[in-house]
Design a protein around this motif. Structure first.
Motif, PDB file in Angstrom:
ATOM      1  N   HIS A 128      39.429  42.289  29.691  1.00 67.08           N
ATOM      2  CA  HIS A 128      40.369  41.649  30.605  1.00 67.08           C
ATOM      3  C   HIS A 128      39.740  41.274  31.950  1.00 67.08           C
ATOM      4  O   HIS A 128      40.420  41.296  32.973  1.00 67.08           O
ATOM      5  N   ARG A 129      38.460  40.896  31.947  1.00 74.18           N
ATOM      6  CA  ARG A 129      37.819  40.539  33.221  1.00 74.18           C
ATOM      7  C   ARG A 129      38.494  39.330  33.870  1.00 74.18           C
ATOM      8  O   ARG A 129      38.927  39.382  35.021  1.00 74.18           O
ATOM      9  N   LEU A 130      38.574  38.221  33.134  1.00 76.99           N
ATOM     10  CA  LEU A 130      39.172  37.019  33.707  1.00 76.99           C
ATOM     11  C   LEU A 130      40.686  37.168  33.869  1.00 76.99           C
ATOM     12  O   LEU A 130      41.264  36.577  34.787  1.00 76.99           O
ATOM     13  N   ASP A 131      41.320  37.945  33.019  1.00 75.67           N
ATOM     14  CA  ASP A 131      42.744  38.208  33.217  1.00 75.67           C
ATOM     15  C   ASP A 131      42.976  38.902  34.557  1.00 75.67           C
ATOM     16  O   ASP A 131      43.968  38.623  35.252  1.00 75.67           O
ATOM     17  N   SER A 132      42.081  39.802  34.922  1.00 77.99           N
ATOM     18  CA  SER A 132      42.195  40.496  36.209  1.00 77.99           C
ATOM     19  C   SER A 132      42.063  39.516  37.364  1.00 77.99           C
ATOM     20  O   SER A 132      42.785  39.613  38.363  1.00 77.99           O
ATOM     21  N   LEU A 133      41.135  38.573  37.228  1.00 74.38           N
ATOM     22  CA  LEU A 133      40.970  37.553  38.264  1.00 74.38           C
ATOM     23  C   LEU A 133      42.233  36.696  38.368  1.00 74.38           C
ATOM     24  O   LEU A 133      42.699  36.393  39.483  1.00 74.38           O
ATOM     25  N   ARG A 134      42.796  36.287  37.238  1.00 74.52           N
ATOM     26  CA  ARG A 134      44.028  35.496  37.254  1.00 74.52           C
ATOM     27  C   ARG A 134      45.147  36.235  37.988  1.00 74.52           C
ATOM     28  O   ARG A 134      45.854  35.672  38.825  1.00 74.52           O
ATOM     29  N   LEU A 135      45.301  37.503  37.658  1.00 77.35           N
ATOM     30  CA  LEU A 135      46.398  38.278  38.221  1.00 77.35           C
ATOM     31  C   LEU A 135      46.228  38.469  39.728  1.00 77.35           C
ATOM     32  O   LEU A 135      47.178  38.259  40.503  1.00 77.35           O
TER      33      LEU A 135
ATOM     34  N   GLU B 101      34.180  49.529  27.587  1.00 75.67           N
ATOM     35  CA  GLU B 101      35.307  50.457  27.686  1.00 75.67           C
ATOM     36  C   GLU B 101      36.069  50.280  29.004  1.00 75.67           C
ATOM     37  O   GLU B 101      37.275  50.550  29.078  1.00 75.67           O
ATOM     38  N   ASP B 102      35.374  49.829  30.061  1.00 70.22           N
ATOM     39  CA  ASP B 102      36.020  49.652  31.358  1.00 70.22           C
ATOM     40  C   ASP B 102      37.053  48.531  31.349  1.00 70.22           C
ATOM     41  O   ASP B 102      37.896  48.448  32.247  1.00 70.22           O
ATOM     42  N   TRP B 103      36.967  47.644  30.360  1.00 68.88           N
ATOM     43  CA  TRP B 103      37.781  46.434  30.387  1.00 68.88           C
ATOM     44  C   TRP B 103      38.764  46.348  29.227  1.00 68.88           C
ATOM     45  O   TRP B 103      39.266  45.280  28.911  1.00 68.88           O
ATOM     46  N   GLN B 104      39.067  47.503  28.612  1.00 66.48           N
ATOM     47  CA  GLN B 104      39.919  47.489  27.432  1.00 66.48           C
ATOM     48  C   GLN B 104      41.392  47.251  27.754  1.00 66.48           C
ATOM     49  O   GLN B 104      42.090  46.585  27.007  1.00 66.48           O
ATOM     50  N   ASP B 105      41.895  47.826  28.843  1.00 68.46           N
ATOM     51  CA  ASP B 105      43.302  47.617  29.180  1.00 68.46           C
ATOM     52  C   ASP B 105      43.411  46.858  30.495  1.00 68.46           C
ATOM     53  O   ASP B 105      42.528  46.915  31.352  1.00 68.46           O
ATOM     54  N   LEU B 106      44.504  46.121  30.646  1.00 64.11           N
ATOM     55  CA  LEU B 106      44.664  45.212  31.781  1.00 64.11           C
ATOM     56  C   LEU B 106      44.747  45.965  33.102  1.00 64.11           C
ATOM     57  O   LEU B 106      44.081  45.595  34.081  1.00 64.11           O
ATOM     58  N   GLU B 107      45.534  47.016  33.161  1.00 64.35           N
ATOM     59  CA  GLU B 107      45.697  47.745  34.419  1.00 64.35           C
ATOM     60  C   GLU B 107      44.360  48.294  34.911  1.00 64.35           C
ATOM     61  O   GLU B 107      43.989  48.105  36.074  1.00 64.35           O
TER      62      GLU B 107
ATOM     63  N   SER C 146      41.406  47.268  34.181  1.00 61.18           N
ATOM     64  CA  SER C 146      40.519  46.164  34.527  1.00 61.18           C
ATOM     65  C   SER C 146      40.818  45.639  35.934  1.00 61.18           C
ATOM     66  O   SER C 146      39.908  45.375  36.724  1.00 61.18           O
ATOM     67  N   VAL C 147      42.113  45.483  36.251  1.00 57.33           N
ATOM     68  CA  VAL C 147      42.485  45.013  37.589  1.00 57.33           C
ATOM     69  C   VAL C 147      41.972  45.973  38.655  1.00 57.33           C
ATOM     70  O   VAL C 147      41.479  45.551  39.710  1.00 57.33           O
ATOM     71  N   TYR C 148      42.048  47.268  38.386  1.00 57.17           N
ATOM     72  CA  TYR C 148      41.609  48.248  39.378  1.00 57.17           C
ATOM     73  C   TYR C 148      40.094  48.223  39.577  1.00 57.17           C
ATOM     74  O   TYR C 148      39.609  48.605  40.636  1.00 57.17           O
ATOM     75  N   ARG C 149      39.351  47.782  38.572  1.00 54.68           N
ATOM     76  CA  ARG C 149      37.901  47.613  38.779  1.00 54.68           C
ATOM     77  C   ARG C 149      37.642  46.607  39.904  1.00 54.68           C
ATOM     78  O   ARG C 149      36.767  46.803  40.745  1.00 54.68           O
ATOM     79  N   LEU C 150      38.414  45.507  39.913  1.00 54.16           N
ATOM     80  CA  LEU C 150      38.267  44.527  40.987  1.00 54.16           C
ATOM     81  C   LEU C 150      38.834  45.061  42.298  1.00 54.16           C
ATOM     82  O   LEU C 150      38.273  44.830  43.369  1.00 54.16           O
ATOM     83  N   LEU C 151      39.951  45.791  42.209  1.00 53.60           N
ATOM     84  CA  LEU C 151      40.604  46.268  43.427  1.00 53.60           C
ATOM     85  C   LEU C 151      39.728  47.211  44.237  1.00 53.60           C
ATOM     86  O   LEU C 151      39.664  47.104  45.468  1.00 53.60           O
ATOM     87  N   VAL C 152      39.042  48.138  43.571  1.00 52.15           N
ATOM     88  CA  VAL C 152      38.255  49.106  44.337  1.00 52.15           C
ATOM     89  C   VAL C 152      37.091  48.424  45.046  1.00 52.15           C
ATOM     90  O   VAL C 152      36.715  48.804  46.164  1.00 52.15           O
TER      91      VAL C 152
END
Length: 436
Positions: free
Chosen positions: A256-263, A301-307, A309-315
């Motif tokens: 969900h890398r690009l999904d995280s960017l979209r969100l 494994e870091d990008w398996q679920d959307l939530e 994945s978003v927190y990877r960008l947030l931190v």
């Protein structure tokens, strides 16, 4: 603290549902733009038409806001025959500041098939009688050709009244802006001439090659240098297309890398934009955060679920806001927050308030952004985020794993990562009292 998975999915689903429509708008507007550029090329073959606009279309569909689309017009010129002369602050005219990567493009000697440019467009004389390609004159010539192309296409009824506005061509800028209607949506295209030349792929300061990216993607993205106008007399190195190439490479990975960017970009356009005349977070900032996240969290494994994945960008975004430093992915010495003058305290509060209570923000609204005035930032998290940037151990996976655990979204079972996180945490516990 966490929003339910259904809230994350429904919010993302609404964003993705508009991408196909945005792509259709882009393609309709692109047809008009290509018609104009073909006419420019017919008038002066030194300006080429690049039909491979898949990267720009990809970015436009990905971005939920109405950012301008940068369109590079390649010059028919042997860029490898030019000499790149780095510029120094003293080379700038009074009142101007030269940024990183600013240079002059020198024509080294006669007989290098560059005379058609230097004789017609003009040169800026240097010491020893050498001449340089002048971006201001190239821009002016391209502008005149575009105006002629617009007049001709209108006379031939190649597009409808109202499809195109050239009023921004009067502005004294380093790009030529056209407003083109694609369907019912108007898109701004910023047209810039570009000189391309081969270069040695960037050596990324000893970082692991292709860490987190498909093999060879960093090499392919940086094997060519792009120079665009920086001022009337100077060029600058542009990473616009190399960054888009890396984003496209990220798109080939599972997760969900690009999904995280979209969100996060939807949140940016709703709640994290300009406020009180201060700059906000931009889509370009978020693109850079995603690339860093891809490198710093290379495990699928870091990008398996959307939530998660978003927190990877947030931190990473929170770290950059707290330190007021967002390094460019390809040029570490460049701070993308320098010169932006955003309200870092306000932006940090908005981003952390989302990280602490995402469900409160996972909905669409068209009025004022969600209020965060009463939100109290966590002093422990802030102290952790404000550790000195000079220490490179605070820009690595173990450090951001610690931040993920602060937000209770660290679900990795890898014993090696747990060990690295524990060792760094012991060091931090010694550091933070000294900080206070």
């Amino acid at each position: 603290m966490s929003a339910s998975a259904s809230h994350w999915r429904s919010y993302l689903g609404a964003i993705v549902s508009h991408e196909r429509q945005r792509l259709e708008h882009f393609q309709r507007a692109e047809d008009i733009l290509l018609t104009l550029l073909e006419d420019v090329h017919a008038r002066d073959p030194r300006f080429l038409v690049d039909y491979a606009r898949n990267l720009e279309a990809f970015e436009f569909a990905l971005c939920t806001s109405e950012d301008a689309v940068t369109v590079e017009v390649p010059l028919r010129i042997n860029g490898d025959a030019l000499r790149v002369l780095a510029c120094w602050p003293g080379d700038a005219p009074a009142g101007h500041c030269l940024g990183l990567g600013t240079c002059c493009l020198e024509v080294p000697s006669p007989g290098t098939d560059l005379e058609d440019w230097t004789s017609t467009v003009g040169v800026m004389e240097q010491g020893g009688g050498m001449g340089c390609l002048v971006p201001g004159k190239v821009l002016q010539h391209l502008k005149e050709l575009l105006v002629s192309a617009i007049v001709r296409c209108q006379r031939l009824f190649l597009f409808q009244p109202g499809d195109l506005s050239a009023e921004n061509l009067q502005e004294d800028a380093m790009e030529l802006s056209l407003l083109i209607r694609g369907g019912w949506k108007t898109i701004r295209f910023d047209i810039v001439p570009v000189v391309r030349r081969r270069q040695e792929p960037l050596w990324l300061k000893g970082r692991q090659k292709d860490r987190g990216f498909p093999e060879g993607s960093l090499w392919r993205a940086t094997e060519e240098a792009h120079f665009v106008p920086a001022s009337a007399h100077h060029w600058r190195s542009s990473t616009h297309l190399p960054i888009l190439k890396l984003l496209r490479a990220v798109d080939t990975l599972k997760g969900h890398r690009l999904d995280s960017l979209r969100l996060l970009n939807q949140l940016r356009s709703q709640d994290w934009g300009e406020e009180g005349g201060k700059a906000g977070i931009t889509f370009n900032h978020l693109k850079m955060v995603l690339l860093w996240s891809t490198e710093l969290f290379p495990c699928p494994e870091d990008w398996q679920d959307l939530e998660g994945s978003v927190y990877r960008l947030l931190v990473i975004l929170l770290r950059c806001l707290a330190t007021r430093h967002l390094p460019h992915f390809l040029h570490l010495e460049e701070n993308l927050f320098r010169g932006e003058a955003p309200d870092f305290a306000s932006l940090y509060r908005k981003v952390e308030s989302f990280a602490r209570d995402p469900r409160r923000f996972l909905h669409f609204h068209f009025g004022l952004p969600a209020r965060t005035d009463s939100w109290q930032t966590d002093p422990g998290t802030q102290a952790l985020l404000q550790l000195p940037t000079e220490d490179r151990s605070y820009w690595d996976t173990a450090y951001f794993d610690i931040l993920l655990s602060q937000f209770q979204v660290y679900r990795i079972q890898d014993s090696t990562r747990h060990s690295a996180m524990s060792q760094l945490l012991s060091k931090i516990q010694r550091e933070i009292p000294q900080q206070s």
